[in-house]
Scaffold this motif. Structure first.
Motif, PDB file in Angstrom:
ATOM      1  N   TYR A   1      -2.839  -6.731   4.692  1.00  0.00           N
ATOM      2  CA  TYR A   1      -1.887  -6.645   5.530  1.00  0.00           C
ATOM      3  C   TYR A   1      -0.390  -6.953   5.370  1.00  0.00           C
ATOM      4  CZ  TYR A   1      -0.365  -7.784  10.585  1.00  0.00           C
ATOM      5  OH  TYR A   1       0.115  -7.683  11.848  1.00  0.00           O
ATOM      6  N   GLN A   2       0.402  -6.499   5.667  1.00  0.00           N
ATOM      7  CA  GLN A   2       1.734  -6.796   5.542  1.00  0.00           C
ATOM      8  C   GLN A   2       2.692  -6.846   6.778  1.00  0.00           C
ATOM      9  OE1 GLN A   2       3.219  -6.520   2.374  1.00  0.00           O
ATOM     10  NE2 GLN A   2       0.961  -6.385   1.581  1.00  0.00           N
ATOM     11  N   GLY A   3       2.065  -7.661   7.933  1.00  0.00           N
ATOM     12  CA  GLY A   3       2.698  -7.533   9.116  1.00  0.00           C
ATOM     13  C   GLY A   3       2.733  -6.421   9.785  1.00  0.00           C
ATOM     14  N   SER A   4       3.245  -6.554  11.317  1.00  0.00           N
ATOM     15  CA  SER A   4       3.145  -5.186  12.013  1.00  0.00           C
ATOM     16  C   SER A   4       3.923  -4.217  11.921  1.00  0.00           C
ATOM     17  CB  SER A   4       3.204  -5.626  13.624  1.00  0.00           C
ATOM     18  OG  SER A   4       4.290  -6.629  13.676  1.00  0.00           O
ATOM     19  N   GLU A   5       4.982  -4.494  11.234  1.00  0.00           N
ATOM     20  CA  GLU A   5       6.076  -3.607  11.047  1.00  0.00           C
ATOM     21  C   GLU A   5       5.962  -2.793   9.916  1.00  0.00           C
ATOM     22  OE1 GLU A   5       8.711  -3.364  13.280  1.00  0.00           O
ATOM     23  OE2 GLU A   5       7.257  -4.716  14.212  1.00  0.00           O
ATOM     24  N   GLN A   6       5.060  -3.211   8.902  1.00  0.00           N
ATOM     25  CA  GLN A   6       4.837  -2.427   7.778  1.00  0.00           C
ATOM     26  C   GLN A   6       3.557  -1.947   7.357  1.00  0.00           C
ATOM     27  OE1 GLN A   6       6.515  -3.920   3.898  1.00  0.00           O
ATOM     28  NE2 GLN A   6       7.571  -5.600   5.293  1.00  0.00           N
TER      29      GLN A   6
ATOM     30  N   PRO B   1       0.049  -1.380   5.441  1.00  0.00           N
ATOM     31  CA  PRO B   1      -0.785  -2.243   4.727  1.00  0.00           C
ATOM     32  C   PRO B   1      -0.610  -1.572   3.256  1.00  0.00           C
ATOM     33  CG  PRO B   1      -2.151  -0.948   6.115  1.00  0.00           C
ATOM     34  CD  PRO B   1      -0.876  -0.696   6.725  1.00  0.00           C
ATOM     35  N   VAL B   2      -0.853  -2.476   2.290  1.00  0.00           N
ATOM     36  CA  VAL B   2      -0.990  -2.163   0.820  1.00  0.00           C
ATOM     37  C   VAL B   2      -2.315  -1.891   0.445  1.00  0.00           C
ATOM     38  CG1 VAL B   2      -0.563  -2.929  -1.362  1.00  0.00           C
ATOM     39  CG2 VAL B   2       1.278  -3.010   0.365  1.00  0.00           C
ATOM     40  N   ARG B   3      -2.319  -1.040  -0.286  1.00  0.00           N
ATOM     41  CA  ARG B   3      -4.021  -0.488  -0.627  1.00  0.00           C
ATOM     42  C   ARG B   3      -4.110  -1.121  -2.115  1.00  0.00           C
ATOM     43  NH1 ARG B   3      -7.006   3.587  -3.638  1.00  0.00           N
ATOM     44  NH2 ARG B   3      -8.914   4.148  -2.333  1.00  0.00           N
ATOM     45  N   HIS B   4      -4.824  -1.900  -2.398  1.00  0.00           N
ATOM     46  CA  HIS B   4      -5.223  -2.675  -3.845  1.00  0.00           C
ATOM     47  C   HIS B   4      -6.577  -1.953  -4.369  1.00  0.00           C
ATOM     48  CE1 HIS B   4      -2.092  -5.505  -3.353  1.00  0.00           C
ATOM     49  NE2 HIS B   4      -2.560  -5.926  -2.315  1.00  0.00           N
ATOM     50  N   MET B   5      -7.065  -1.990  -5.681  1.00  0.00           N
ATOM     51  CA  MET B   5      -8.180  -1.619  -6.063  1.00  0.00           C
ATOM     52  C   MET B   5      -9.065  -2.524  -6.878  1.00  0.00           C
ATOM     53  SD  MET B   5      -7.170   2.129  -7.494  1.00  0.00           S
ATOM     54  CE  MET B   5      -5.556   1.930  -7.668  1.00  0.00           C
ATOM     55  N   GLU B   6     -10.305  -2.661  -6.394  1.00  0.00           N
ATOM     56  CA  GLU B   6     -11.050  -3.328  -7.361  1.00  0.00           C
ATOM     57  C   GLU B   6     -12.158  -2.429  -8.202  1.00  0.00           C
ATOM     58  OE1 GLU B   6     -14.503  -5.789  -5.391  1.00  0.00           O
ATOM     59  OE2 GLU B   6     -15.305  -6.193  -7.538  1.00  0.00           O
ATOM     60  N   PRO B   7     -11.626  -2.311  -9.360  1.00  0.00           N
ATOM     61  CA  PRO B   7     -12.600  -1.352 -10.173  1.00  0.00           C
ATOM     62  C   PRO B   7     -13.999  -1.602 -10.276  1.00  0.00           C
ATOM     63  CG  PRO B   7     -10.873  -2.271 -11.436  1.00  0.00           C
ATOM     64  CD  PRO B   7     -10.936  -2.947 -10.213  1.00  0.00           C
TER      65      PRO B   7
END
Lengths: 639, 257
Positions: free
Chosen positions: A612-617, A619-625
């Motif tokens: 989560y990046q806040g309501s204005e932005q 979200p960022v997607r990360h990866m767990e290989p």
């Protein structure tokens, strides 16, 4: 905040990882245990088992559920059974086979070490439940009986008629009540968790609403465990209970707990079809029925003859035809998609052509009505009550429906989320089922997490911290409480024109049409602005009658829906980015020539972990290989 | 079909409460009873009125949340059916129905059709369990259990804790509920060690909560949505009588190294 996706998988051979971890975990001295407090939210199989076990160990436990009693949690509705690698049938089962089947059934999108541990623990679960007095089905010799379930060629499912979830939950509830009586667990029924409190980077408590008085309270503890189930109700119509909701995990997500694979949704192939606009939920017919029921549709499109009028050679037993080795016991995702395909071809049966037959006439002929009644009597009764049709004389009509969510809060091997001290158990986490859960494995995972994993891993966490240190007057607590109160006042003050259910149905339709059984880029791209617009309209035009200081079921629904309206967007984002088909996530662009899911292991052999990046932005997607050392990545075949 | 509903409305535990009449002009026979109330509630909200509060969750007849009286019968007229599984095809056009909460001193009304059944949890907490901590179980097949015992235990364990037995009983007795747990555990080898203690403590709690005595009227069995049998009460009475003579709370002075 930098996100740490270290899964903390113990070193060593897979068979020894869990034992090694248990030995390496730090312990809390028995005399010190009562100085530590743990909050457990949710009292289903995972939460009830964890709360009871932590109480038995001597910790101070506070348990919460929104229902009027911990015995009502939705685990109770699970019908068919619970898997365990006991090999009592001498049919070649083993821990490794259950592990293998679960990884394969999940279409290679789960973490091997977690799944292995699950398979290993499965055998202890059965022992524990038998000791509690769970009345599992037995053979005449007095030994435990088994049945088969989808995705497996061994018979490893333990059951208590069609009420296995109920009986396991009652065992767990009774263990919990014993701890409540002993004063080691304090139970807060009719309390809904509205937020999680994070202080100095650690989960330290929760904010709750008393659903009778409306009081908003803060509860503090040394660790918090969420066992709040899945989020299938984002679709409005699902097999989940009406109250099942995502608020606890969604609030945790907004406080820093990463959310993994939100788009992995299980559509269960055997549910009673929708009958009208007023429909409020969908009812599952246990997968165990596929042991004896044969699924078919007419060969001809638009064939409106009654089932009995269609001769044998004009019927298409499509699962038996397409997947001869697993037949009617093909895994859920495959059976669901096959049903959708034959209905899309215009061969569906019943009103609107959205149904297929599940026919018991062969089994009744072979085994007699009495045997079938013994095996499935209560399921047949449920079916008759709902539809008014007698499945002993006419085939059942079934259609796929949203049932389970494999996605959930990301957890490491210790079931700890990316927020230290915040543990996530059962369906609420993402860990064990990959992109598709096999039947009878949800009960297994809930109880494994609750009885046998979390009590160790939470103990290990507590051993590393000092108890206490904050109270309800901490600024973070006051802030979280004020925010929860303000949100409720806002909802009550909108006084718009549409009811909560109207918005929920609208969200459900978008999700089902665009992010349901089959998904494509164009649809997902349309869905995103549609959900955003609906959410905006909700906050301007919803009407919530009554006040916040009393029983107010409309308000309960509104706070839950507000979170579903945000979660739905994340599911769509996740489904859009995952440009492959795997398990329950079927992207129409990615399929084999025969219409099977086509994975892309080059690009997507990972868990997608959203921050989560806040309501204005966005979200960022990360990866767990995901690394597969024991089960070879292959295209699943059930042919 | 067209129906007239007379529904008990009560704002809170301290409100006197009253019956309010609602007309349902267009009820589909395939709806469930609760879906019909959903339709009424949507309508009430649109009119700016408060919807009718009723408890429900799974809507599959297993969680035990739902339950209220329809024309004096808990869960309504269809035998072996919870109200969430009751469908409107059981009623006919023009019918008039009275919906009231389960009534018992031990089940105080919270709002409209919703009551407080936490007394049931306290009865279970008094002894409705096998004291076996996680981790100390023997193999599941170590103790064979006669199929018939397992089946009978399952029949009793099928209780969903909805409270219909209390609501149907002229004495508001919770004997069927309590005895179902005593029978379930008493029929299994795992339940033997605590059988006396269980009977004594659960029955004491039952009386403590203010439920009435059982006088064997049998309404509970007739109206139980899960078919829990009256014979469980006989088992409970037998266990209780035996335990009342033999059972002693453990001596608190024990101790040692």
């Amino acid at each position: 905040m930098a996100i740490n996706l270290d899964a903390k998988i113990p070193s060593g051979p897979i068979e020894q990882k869990w034992n090694k971890a248990k030995f390496d975990y730090k312990l809390v001295n028995p005399a010190n245990k009562r100085k530590y407090s743990v909050i457990v939210v949710g009292t289903g199989l995972a939460g009830g088992a964890a709360a009871a076990t932590l109480g038995e160990l001597g910790y101070n436990v506070k348990a919460f559920c929104f229902q009027d009693s911990p015995r009502r949690a939705h685990s109770i509705a699970a019908q068919g059974g619970i898997n365990a690698a006991k090999n009592y049938q001498n049919d070649g089962d083993s821990v490794f086979r259950l592990f293998y089947d679960t990884v394969k059934g999940g279409d290679f999108r789960a973490r091997e070490a977690n799944v292995y541990r699950l398979a290993e623990i499965s055998v202890s679960i059965i022992d524990q439940c038998v000791a509690q007095g769970v009345p599992f089905a037995r053979e005449y010799g007095g030994v435990l009986a088994n049945r088969s379930f989808g995705g497996a060629q061994v018979s490893r499912t333990f059951y208590a008629r069609g009420q296995t979830g109920q009986q396991l939950l009652l065992g767990c509830y009774q263990a919990l009540e014993r701890q409540i009586d002993a004063g080691r667990v304090k139970m807060y029924a009719r309390h809904e968790m509205l937020d999680v409190i994070v202080i100095d980077g650690r989960a330290r408590g929760i904010v709750t609403r008393n659903l009778v008085t409306g009081a908003i309270d803060v509860h503090i503890a040394d660790a918090v465990a969420l066992a709040t189930g899945g989020y299938g109700n984002v679709f409005y119509l699902s097999t989940n209970a009406k109250g099942s909701n995502a608020t606890a995990i969604w609030r945790a997500y907004k406080k820093g707990a990463a959310f993994a694979n939100p788009c992995f949704t299980q559509i269960h192939p055997t549910c009673i079809p929708v009958s009208g606009e007023y429909q409020s939920k969908l009812t599952l017919m246990s997968e165990s029925l596929r042991n004896d029921g044969r699924i078919w549709v007419p060969k001809k499109q638009g064939d409106t003859r009654a089932s009995g009028q269609i001769p044998e050679d004009e019927r298409d037993y499509y699962l038996e035809r397409m997947y001869p080795s697993f037949g009617n016991l093909s895994p859920r995702d495959i059976a669901s998609r096959a049903a959708k395909r034959v209905c899309d071809e215009g061969r569906g049966v019943g009103p609107g052509g959205l149904g297929v037959y599940l026919d018991f006439s062969d089994a009744i002929g072979r085994l007699g009505k009495k045997t079938i009644e013994e095996r499935y009597g209560n399921l047949f009764e449920i079916y008759e009550r709902i539809t008014g049709e007698d499945p002993y004389s006419v085939p059942m009509r079934i259609y796929p429906a949203v049932h389970y969510t494999m996605g959930g809060l990301w957890v490491d091997y210790n079931l700890e989320s990316t927020v230290p001290g915040l543990f996530v158990l059962g369906e609420a986490n993402f860990s064990d089922h990959g992109a598709n859960r096999l039947g009878a494995s949800a009960l297994m995972q809930g109880l494994a997490d609750g009885y046998f994993v979390a009590p160790y891993t939470i103990g290990n966490y507590l051993a590393s911290i000092k108890p206490g240190g904050v109270d309800e007057d901490h600024p973070e607590c006051r802030l979280a409480k004020e925010e929860a109160e303000a949100r409720i006042q806002t909802l009550l003050g909108i006084k718009g024109k549409k009811t909560v259910d109207e918005f929920h149905r609208a969200l459900g339709k978008i999700m089902w049409d665009k992010c349901g059984m089959a998904r494509n880029a164009a649809g997902l791209e349309e869905a995103l602005p549609q959900i955003q617009a609906l959410r905006e309209e909700f906050w301007q035009n919803v009407t919530v009658p009554g006040s916040g200081a009393e029983v107010n079921q409309s308000l309960e629904k509104a706070t839950r829906l507000a979170d579903f309206l945000e979660l739905g967007e994340l599911m769509v984002r996740d489904a859009r980015v995952r440009e492959e088909s795997c398990g329950g996530h079927f992207r129409e662009e990615y399929q084999t020539e025969e219409g099977e899911a086509l994975r892309d292991d080059e690009k997507f052999c990972h868990g997608a972990v959203w921050e989560y990046q806040g309501s204005e932005q966005a979200p960022v997607r990360h990866m767990e290989p995901l690394i597969f050392e024991h089960v070879h990545l292959t295209q699943r075949s059930y042919k | 079909m067209k129906l007239t509903l007379n529904i008990w409305r009560q704002k809170g535990p301290n409100d006197a409460g009253r019956i309010v009449k609602y007309e349902m002009p267009n009820v589909d026979e395939h709806m469930s009873f609760l879906e019909m109330l959903d339709v009424l509630n949507e309508d009430l909200i649109h009119k700016g009125e408060e919807p009718v509060t009723f408890e429900h969750d799974c809507r599959e007849g297993i969680c035990g949340c739902c339950g209220f009286m329809i024309n004096g019968l808990p869960h309504g007229p269809q035998r072996g059916t919870t109200v969430c599984q009751l469908h409107m095809r059981q009623f006919h056009d023009g019918e008039e129905l009275w919906l009231e909460p389960f009534r018992a001193k031990a089940f105080p009304v919270l709002k409209d059709l919703m009551v407080d059944r936490s007394a049931f949890d306290r009865i279970i907490a008094a002894g409705g369990y096998v004291s076996v901590n996680t981790g100390c179980a023997v193999d599941g097949n170590a103790i064979p259990i006669e199929k018939q015992s397992a089946e009978m235990a399952m029949d009793a364990a099928a209780c969903i804790g909805c409270g219909a037995c209390v609501a149907s009983c002229p004495n508001a007795s919770a004997s069927l509920f309590t005895s179902a747990k005593i029978a379930h555990l008493g029929l299994l080898p795992q339940g033997q060690a605590e059988r006396d203690r269980r009977a004594v403590r659960m029955v004491a709690q039952l009386m403590e909560e203010g439920f009435g005595y059982c006088t064997n009227t049998g309404e509970c069995e007739a109206l139980c949505p899960k078919g829990v049998k009256l014979e469980n009460i006989a088992r409970m009475n037998r266990d209780y009588l035996k335990a009342a003579i033999l059972y002693r709370e453990e001596n608190a002075s024990a101790g040692g190294a």
